[in-house]
Design a protein around this motif. Structure first.
Motif, PDB file in Angstrom:
ATOM      1  N   GLN A  43       1.039  -1.705  -0.648  1.00 44.67           N
ATOM      2  CA  GLN A  43      -0.250  -0.383   0.015  1.00 44.67           C
ATOM      3  C   GLN A  43       0.815   1.257   0.067  1.00 44.67           C
ATOM      4  O   GLN A  43       0.681   1.803  -0.733  1.00 44.67           O
ATOM      5  N   ILE A  83      -1.434   8.924  -0.628  1.00 47.03           N
ATOM      6  CA  ILE A  83      -2.513   8.388   1.157  1.00 47.03           C
ATOM      7  C   ILE A  83      -2.307   9.787   2.078  1.00 47.03           C
ATOM      8  O   ILE A  83      -1.085  10.259   2.295  1.00 47.03           O
ATOM      9  N   GLU A  94      -5.850   8.792  -2.932  1.00 45.15           N
ATOM     10  CA  GLU A  94      -6.652   7.543  -3.336  1.00 45.15           C
ATOM     11  C   GLU A  94      -6.984   6.826  -2.234  1.00 45.15           C
ATOM     12  O   GLU A  94      -7.714   6.059  -2.168  1.00 45.15           O
ATOM     13  N   ARG A  95      -6.076   7.323  -0.476  1.00 41.30           N
ATOM     14  CA  ARG A  95      -6.911   6.935   0.476  1.00 41.30           C
ATOM     15  C   ARG A  95      -6.648   8.070   1.391  1.00 41.30           C
ATOM     16  O   ARG A  95      -5.650   8.123   1.508  1.00 41.30           O
ATOM     17  N   VAL A 143      -7.275   8.477   5.425  1.00 39.31           N
ATOM     18  CA  VAL A 143      -7.870   7.634   6.853  1.00 39.31           C
ATOM     19  C   VAL A 143      -7.294   8.573   8.309  1.00 39.31           C
ATOM     20  O   VAL A 143      -6.743   9.370   8.776  1.00 39.31           O
ATOM     21  N   ASP A 194     -16.821   9.974   1.647  1.00 36.54           N
ATOM     22  CA  ASP A 194     -16.558   8.998   0.436  1.00 36.54           C
ATOM     23  C   ASP A 194     -17.886   8.853  -0.150  1.00 36.54           C
ATOM     24  O   ASP A 194     -17.740   8.775  -1.408  1.00 36.54           O
ATOM     25  N   THR A 230     -11.476   8.683  -4.712  1.00 37.57           N
ATOM     26  CA  THR A 230     -10.420   8.411  -3.094  1.00 37.57           C
ATOM     27  C   THR A 230     -11.156   7.790  -2.246  1.00 37.57           C
ATOM     28  O   THR A 230     -12.485   7.786  -2.192  1.00 37.57           O
ATOM     29  N   GLN A 231     -10.596   7.310  -0.817  1.00 36.08           N
ATOM     30  CA  GLN A 231     -11.962   6.629  -0.447  1.00 36.08           C
ATOM     31  C   GLN A 231     -11.029   6.993   0.729  1.00 36.08           C
ATOM     32  O   GLN A 231     -10.528   7.191   1.606  1.00 36.08           O
ATOM     33  N   GLY A 273      -5.644   0.490   6.680  1.00 39.78           N
ATOM     34  CA  GLY A 273      -5.514   1.685   5.220  1.00 39.78           C
ATOM     35  C   GLY A 273      -5.752   0.318   4.195  1.00 39.78           C
ATOM     36  O   GLY A 273      -6.477   0.210   3.872  1.00 39.78           O
ATOM     37  N   THR A 274      -4.849  -0.821   5.079  1.00 43.62           N
ATOM     38  CA  THR A 274      -4.962  -2.175   3.419  1.00 43.62           C
ATOM     39  C   THR A 274      -6.535  -2.608   3.634  1.00 43.62           C
ATOM     40  O   THR A 274      -7.078  -3.281   2.298  1.00 43.62           O
ATOM     41  N   ALA A 327      -9.644  -1.266   3.478  1.00 43.67           N
ATOM     42  CA  ALA A 327     -10.553  -0.407   2.677  1.00 43.67           C
ATOM     43  C   ALA A 327     -11.499  -0.307   1.352  1.00 43.67           C
ATOM     44  O   ALA A 327     -10.571  -0.246   1.302  1.00 43.67           O
ATOM     45  N   GLY A 359     -14.056   1.762   1.960  1.00 43.90           N
ATOM     46  CA  GLY A 359     -14.090   3.470   1.479  1.00 43.90           C
ATOM     47  C   GLY A 359     -15.358   3.434   2.643  1.00 43.90           C
ATOM     48  O   GLY A 359     -16.502   2.842   1.825  1.00 43.90           O
TER      49      GLY A 359
END
Length: 500
Positions: free
Chosen positions: A161, A242, A283-284, A286, A315, A325-326, A381-382, A384, A386
């Motif tokens: 990730q 991220i 992308e993400r 958290v 989300d 984007t998650q 995070g891995t 996810a 969303g």
């Protein structure tokens, strides 16, 4: 040859006699394995460490009555108290790096009832492939008495990730943020961006990372997540893949006295940062959240619940716009040893001779170490997809009173005798117990048996956005009743009305 041998032997006897006269500790060794054997040998041969091994404890009955070197193995854990008295033990050394958290907790909880100094080896994964040496020994910490099995993170998933990605950590100089920096630096990110308003914290983690990871592409930036233009400029310039959003005010009593600041920093900061993540196609994202967001009774908890709702809204917006984007949140309890947490406070009070102040004899909290908390954040995070709220199975809650008493005992003192414990009453906004989930959220399992997903509670996004913008605008004017506006968004927020 025989004369030389005799000379060495006489010197050895002389040194041992001198050591026996200088000895400071009589030591009991727990664990008759290879680590225990090495520690015993080093203690016997050391000219620096003033400690003599006297006996060994091991739970394997097949070893009882045997010798480990010249030291007798006298029995299992049930013999610890008896051995301390019989051999005049003043120091106990736990030498089983591979012990389960449960066994370690149970054995150390027996040991703490003695007046002995307690030392332990790190867990086997912390030793890596290093040989065991005396310098690995460390004082037993109160965390060791909590004894939770460590989170087994899938390092391969986490590396996949993070490797080659631009990672932004807001609040990167804080307790959670700085540990995120340390762990992420090991996964070879393309660039690590630390963003923090406190320049001393930022400078400290910058120097540590430069020293330990000289090849890391590191950028440390000063600024506030409240400043939308500053946040937008950072996303525009660095385009993070991220985002770990750890910047927040977290102290319940302080935020009770300054609830508008909880809104400005936590709510506004999350809104600004998540909007930028969506705008620049991260992308993400958290969010670091808290169990105090569940059925909140204080402004800090209510502000973090609003932050979780912002993440859910963002989300959904990302999906509707078909963006990538998650947005997810990770919710956990109190972090042991973090800035402003109860353990550093208790240690200072013990060092000052007491009293140790506990709000209520029955107050309980969930606890985890900083590394556990960050392990959850990275692993979650891995997983996810969303919109999720990830929750850690934090084991059994701990009575703060028990924590205080254990800390006093680990300091070699007696609670209520050497150090007074004083009950001062619950503080404004404080609960006797914390909850991990609201009843409607339920639980869904993940691949990791200690990580769960709380089902998002649906709400009217249009109404929420309108109320959110009104709350943000009001907070800038510092009204005395901002909690009432927060309650419009979080109906289960219970707060005390401000009088006068």
């Amino acid at each position: 040859m025989s004369v030389r041998f005799a000379y060495r032997f006489i010197n050895l006897v002389r040194r041992r006699k001198q050591r026996n006269e200088d000895v400071k500790y009589n030591s009991l060794i727990i664990g008759a394995g290879s680590a225990g054997q090495i520690i015993i040998k080093e203690l016997e041969n050391s000219s620096v460490v003033q400690s003599i091994p006297k006996c060994v404890i091991d739970d394997d009955p097949n070893k009882w009555g045997r010798m480990l070197g010249n030291i007798p193995i006298i029995g299992g854990r049930e013999k610890i108290i008896e051995a301390v008295q019989k051999f005049d033990i003043t120091q106990i050394i736990f030498t089983i790096p591979s012990a389960s958290a449960k066994d370690k907790r149970e054995i150390l909880n027996i040991c703490k009832e003695t007046d002995c100094k307690l030392l332990t080896l790190p867990e086997v994964y912390q030793l890596l492939n290093e040989e065991v040496f005396l310098q690995h020994l460390k004082p037993v910490a109160v965390e060791d008495l909590l004894g939770r099995e460590p989170i087994k993170a899938d390092l391969g998933q986490i590396k996949q990730q993070i490797q080659g990605k631009v990672v932004l950590i807001t609040g990167g100089g804080g307790s959670i943020g700085s540990e995120l920096c340390r762990q992420i630096a090991t996964y070879d990110p393309k660039q690590l961006i630390v963003f923090d308003i406190y320049e001393n914290n930022a400078y400290s983690i910058e120097q540590e990372l430069k020293r330990n990871y000289p090849n890391l592409n590191l950028k440390v930036l000063i600024g506030s997540v409240r400043d939308q233009k500053r946040v937008d400029d950072i996303f525009s310039s660095y385009r993070p893949d991220i985002v770990y959003h750890a910047a927040a005010h977290k102290h319940v009593p302080l935020m009770e006295g300054s609830p508008n600041e909880a809104v400005k920093n936590n709510v506004v900061g999350t809104y600004n940062t998540s909007k930028a993540a969506l705008k620049y196609n991260a992308e993400r994202f958290v969010l670091i959240s808290t169990d105090k967001a569940v059925n909140p009774t204080n402004a800090m908890g209510a502000s973090k619940r609003i932050c979780e709702m912002i993440i859910q809204m963002m989300d959904k917006d990302s999906r509707n716009r078909k963006k990538r984007t998650q947005f997810v949140a990770v919710r956990f309890g109190n972090v042991l040893g973090s800035n402003g947490s109860v353990i550093p406070l208790f240690k200072k009070q013990i060092a000052a001779g007491g009293p140790v102040t506990v709000t209520h004899p029955d107050i309980i909290r969930y606890f985890m170490t900083i590394s556990e908390a960050v392990g959850l954040v990275l692993q979650a995070g891995t997983y996810a997809a969303g919109g999720e709220i990830f929750v850690l199975d934090m084991g059994q809650p701990i009575k703060i009173d028990t924590l205080a008493r254990n800390l006093i005992k680990l300091s070699g003192l007696h609670p209520d005798e050497d150090i007074e414990i004083k009950y001062i009453g619950l503080r404004p906004g404080e609960k006797l117990y914390e909850e991990k989930l609201m009843a409607e959220e339920g639980l869904q399992k993940t691949e990791n048996q200690l990580i769960y997903i709380g089902k998002p509670i649906p709400f009217d996004e249009k109404k929420f956005l309108k109320d959110l913008q009104s709350l943000i605008q009001s907070s800038q004017e510092n009204p005395k009743n901002i909690e009432a506006q927060m309650q419009k968004i979080v109906p289960n927020f219970k707060f005390q009305e401000v009088v006068g």
